[in-house]
Design an enzyme around this catalytic site. Sequence first.
Site, PDB file in Angstrom:
ATOM      1  N   HIS A   1      -2.686   0.336   6.930  1.00 45.82           N
ATOM      2  CA  HIS A   1      -2.368   0.668   6.078  1.00 45.82           C
ATOM      3  C   HIS A   1      -2.620   2.778   5.305  1.00 45.82           C
ATOM      4  O   HIS A   1      -2.996   3.692   6.391  1.00 45.82           O
ATOM      5  CB  HIS A   1      -4.252   0.407   5.263  1.00 45.82           C
ATOM      6  CG  HIS A   1      -4.386   1.181   4.341  1.00 45.82           C
ATOM      7  ND1 HIS A   1      -3.556   0.061   3.130  1.00 45.82           N
ATOM      8  CD2 HIS A   1      -5.145   1.706   2.919  1.00 45.82           C
ATOM      9  CE1 HIS A   1      -4.192   0.276   1.466  1.00 45.82           C
ATOM     10  NE2 HIS A   1      -5.418   1.382   1.876  1.00 45.82           N
TER      11      HIS A   1
ATOM     12  N   CYS B   1       1.249  -1.130   0.103  1.00 50.43           N
ATOM     13  CA  CYS B   1      -0.559  -0.139   0.639  1.00 50.43           C
ATOM     14  C   CYS B   1       0.770   1.266   0.046  1.00 50.43           C
ATOM     15  O   CYS B   1       0.392   2.166  -0.468  1.00 50.43           O
ATOM     16  CB  CYS B   1      -1.184  -0.057   1.096  1.00 50.43           C
ATOM     17  SG  CYS B   1       0.173  -0.329   3.118  1.00 50.43           S
TER      18      CYS B   1
ATOM     19  N   ASP C   1      -8.219   5.558  -2.477  1.00 53.46           N
ATOM     20  CA  ASP C   1      -7.280   4.575  -2.376  1.00 53.46           C
ATOM     21  C   ASP C   1      -6.365   3.455  -3.390  1.00 53.46           C
ATOM     22  O   ASP C   1      -7.193   3.139  -4.238  1.00 53.46           O
ATOM     23  CB  ASP C   1      -7.778   3.927  -1.483  1.00 53.46           C
ATOM     24  CG  ASP C   1      -7.087   2.611  -0.818  1.00 53.46           C
ATOM     25  OD1 ASP C   1      -5.861   2.630  -1.541  1.00 53.46           O
ATOM     26  OD2 ASP C   1      -7.696   2.019  -0.193  1.00 53.46           O
TER      27      ASP C   1
END
Lengths: 647, 303
Positions: free
Chosen positions: A448, A404, A464
């Site tokens: 994250h 991520c 995202d």
Amino acid sequence: MADHRSLPRNKMLALLGTLALVLAPHLAQMPVWLILVTLLPLGWRAHIAWSGQRLPGRAIRLVLACAMVAMVFLQFRTLIGRDGGVMLLACLVALKLLETTTRRDVRILTLLGYFVAGTLFLVSQSFWMLAYVLMACVLLTGQLFAWQREDTRFEPEEYRRALRLLLEGLPVALLLFVLYPRLAAPLWSMPADRAQASTGISDTMSPGSFSDLTLDDSVAFRVDFRGLAPQRDQLYWRGPVFERFDGHTWLQREFAPASTPTIVPRGRTLDYTITLEPQQRAWLFALDLPTQLPQGARLTSRLQAVYRQPLVNRARFDFQSATDWRIDNQDDTSLSQALALPQGGNPRARALAQGWRDLPPQVRVARALVWLQSNGFAYTLAPPLLEGPDEVDQLLFRTREGFCEHYAGSFTFLMRVAGVPARVVGGYLGGEYNAAGDYWIVRQADAHAWVEVWLEGRGWQRVDPTAVVAPMRVSGGLARSVRDSDRLPMLLRENAAWLANLRLKWDNVIYVWDRWVIGYDTQRQLQLLKKLGVDGLDSALYVAWLVGGFALILAAYTLASRWMPRSERPRDPAARLWRAFMRRLAQRGVMPRLGEGPRDFAARAAALLPGHADAIRQIANHYLAARYGDAPDAAQQLAKALKTLRL
Amino acid sequence: MAHSFSPTLAQLNRVILGKEDQVRMALCCLLARGHLLLEDLPGVGKTTLAHALAATVGLRFQRVQFTSDLLPADLIGVSIYERDTGRFRFHHGPVFAQVLLADEINRAPPKTQSALLEAMEEQQVTVDGTSYPLPEPFFVIATQNPQHQIGTFPLPESQLDRFLMRLELGYPDGAAERAMLAGESRRELVAQLQPTVGPTELTAAQQQVDKIHVSGPLLDYVQALARATRSHDALSYGLSPRALLGLIAAARAWAWLDGRDHVIPEDVQAVFPGVAGHRLVQRASGRVAPDAALELLRTVAIP
């Protein structure tokens, strides 16, 4: 000085063992040399008890005491406070052993043992520590029982009695715990457990800093939703915001502007409570985007919730968040900083994003996402190492594998090149629902990073890029989105279902403990009292509850003690009367001994209560005649004599 | 209920100084029709006690010093051919006494020991097919040196069981010893003793003892004690039914001496060490464990 050899050896060794057990959790926290210093008198005393040698003289004890105090002072630079004070106490208990010669000394030592057991809560306030302290109390009480007897025998029965005594005291303890006025703040601040020293999201983001966390399955925080919880893919727990990029690492901005942008909430409102595990920072993790903060917390200009002081203790916070929002009034400096990039580097990425500059901002974002989606990017916990100055280029055009933080960082880079103000947001995504206690567990492994872009008219909005690359990460959690070859905590993998289930159940126990025992403070107490109809601690109703509670417990004890012997209540009326007589004498301190005949008991009671000697002896004679003789009227005489007895 | 043995006790205590409990126990053993084993070091007054007991109850007394070459015939008697009548005539041995002091019984070989123990059990001796009843009352006081002394044949458990009680006299306390050293010779004192009761009174007393009331709860207690000996980890085996009968008989006698018409738990406790002590054998050492009896009394609840 009395001779210590009059103290039975096996009991002395049992006492030493008990004290060592009580001291053990303290010693485990201390440097090795201090452990040895404390254990020295213990071992010495054990040797003396074993071999029957003489105890050390007054001079030796004095020198030893001075040396120990000096050593504690050298180590901690103080004799008070948690570490210094506790160590001093431990040393003094150990030293007291070296002058223990009488049963009275032994009792003092046992009482000191209780005190040390109480201070164990300074080490930890976990559920396990409570269990340990309770066990220590049973052992110490057993010691008190054992030393009450003159002989040298060891009787497990005494520990059973100690346990029973403790269990009997439990209702009173619970009542006092619930009703006794709580302190608004602890008397002293509890230092954090050392284990929690360096976990959690770091204050910079570079490749690898988040994927390292995926191996850490410790709990970051737990969440109670009031009302329906949102979908898992909406659970973005907002943490630090990274705005400055130096070509390798994303950093937080050092100087925050004074003005905080205005949040105009839209969409659903979510109410929830977060129980945050101890950490070193003041960061709170609220659901994107918090609209109402708990007392003592504030929202920074980067919309991160922070507390006024580092959160070294487990704490609970009530939040309100909006699922959708508009943001106004962002100052221009912030926006221009959200476009800043280092000079040079990553030419291919720059070239790619330059091409989108003519499109409207929203379309630029969409273009970038489509590009990520269509170029075969993979999500992995073990990406190939990125080297050299052009890390973004390497990821986007060569390795195409990342985690991520790789995608969030690269996407922000692209957006900034394309002229859209963007920044990286760190935090947690998702969590695990615990049906056993109806709450969510968010672990460090759920860490994250995602991206926020500034869109004119809507303000900061969440994007995202990981969701595009690995949609399962967002909707299904970490375990479903990584490859089998990736290292992941065993318990996060879903094929260990029964184990995970067990762990959820246990987590619920811990959570209830934290919420209702550790977290039971003035506020919670007042909330609970309100439910009982009590307005404050000075109201009459409060006193009534307190007194009533005690009366209730007392009544229960009385009933139980009447009811318990009834199961083995003798059928013989004389035996029943005699038992009642012994109970009355027990209240005056004359305890029957095991195997003591009625006449001997009466003789002892008569000696202890000379004022009633004749009456007691007469009652005993009536009883003996009624139970062991064949005088038919002795039972009636016994009853009559008992009635006239006024103790 | 008054009894006629108070002067007997008082007189015995004048001779045996500072041993009221043991004297009472010995008398109690006599009243319960049991036999008594005295075990202690030489010279603490075992023989004196036996002598005094016989003299003060007015019983015919015989003493046999047991040695390693003592034969059963030396004890029981022997049939000798008489030329005048042309027949064998039985010459009564020392066992035909009302009080027999078997001194140092563990010095004699097992053959002789068992001859005596048989006589104790059967109340008669049989020689050449003819049975000769022993006199009434018949009371054996055996003394025994501690078994670790050299040249002894320890009595097996089955024979120890024949003795109702086993007592230890022990050293006298300081005051009693001083009084003894300063006073007359014990031997002379015993010689001067006048009987306070006679055999008839003794038999009557024994019959009264048999009638002392024993209640159900007391039997419960006796059985509880028996159970405790049988389930005790450190003991090889528990009390036999014969031992329990003996225990009750001794407790009756103790209650009678106390002037009561019923037995109370304290009576049982008083005689229990004497009755049970030599019947309890320690598993670890194989020796008798008199202390175990005291410990049992402290741990068994009275129902």
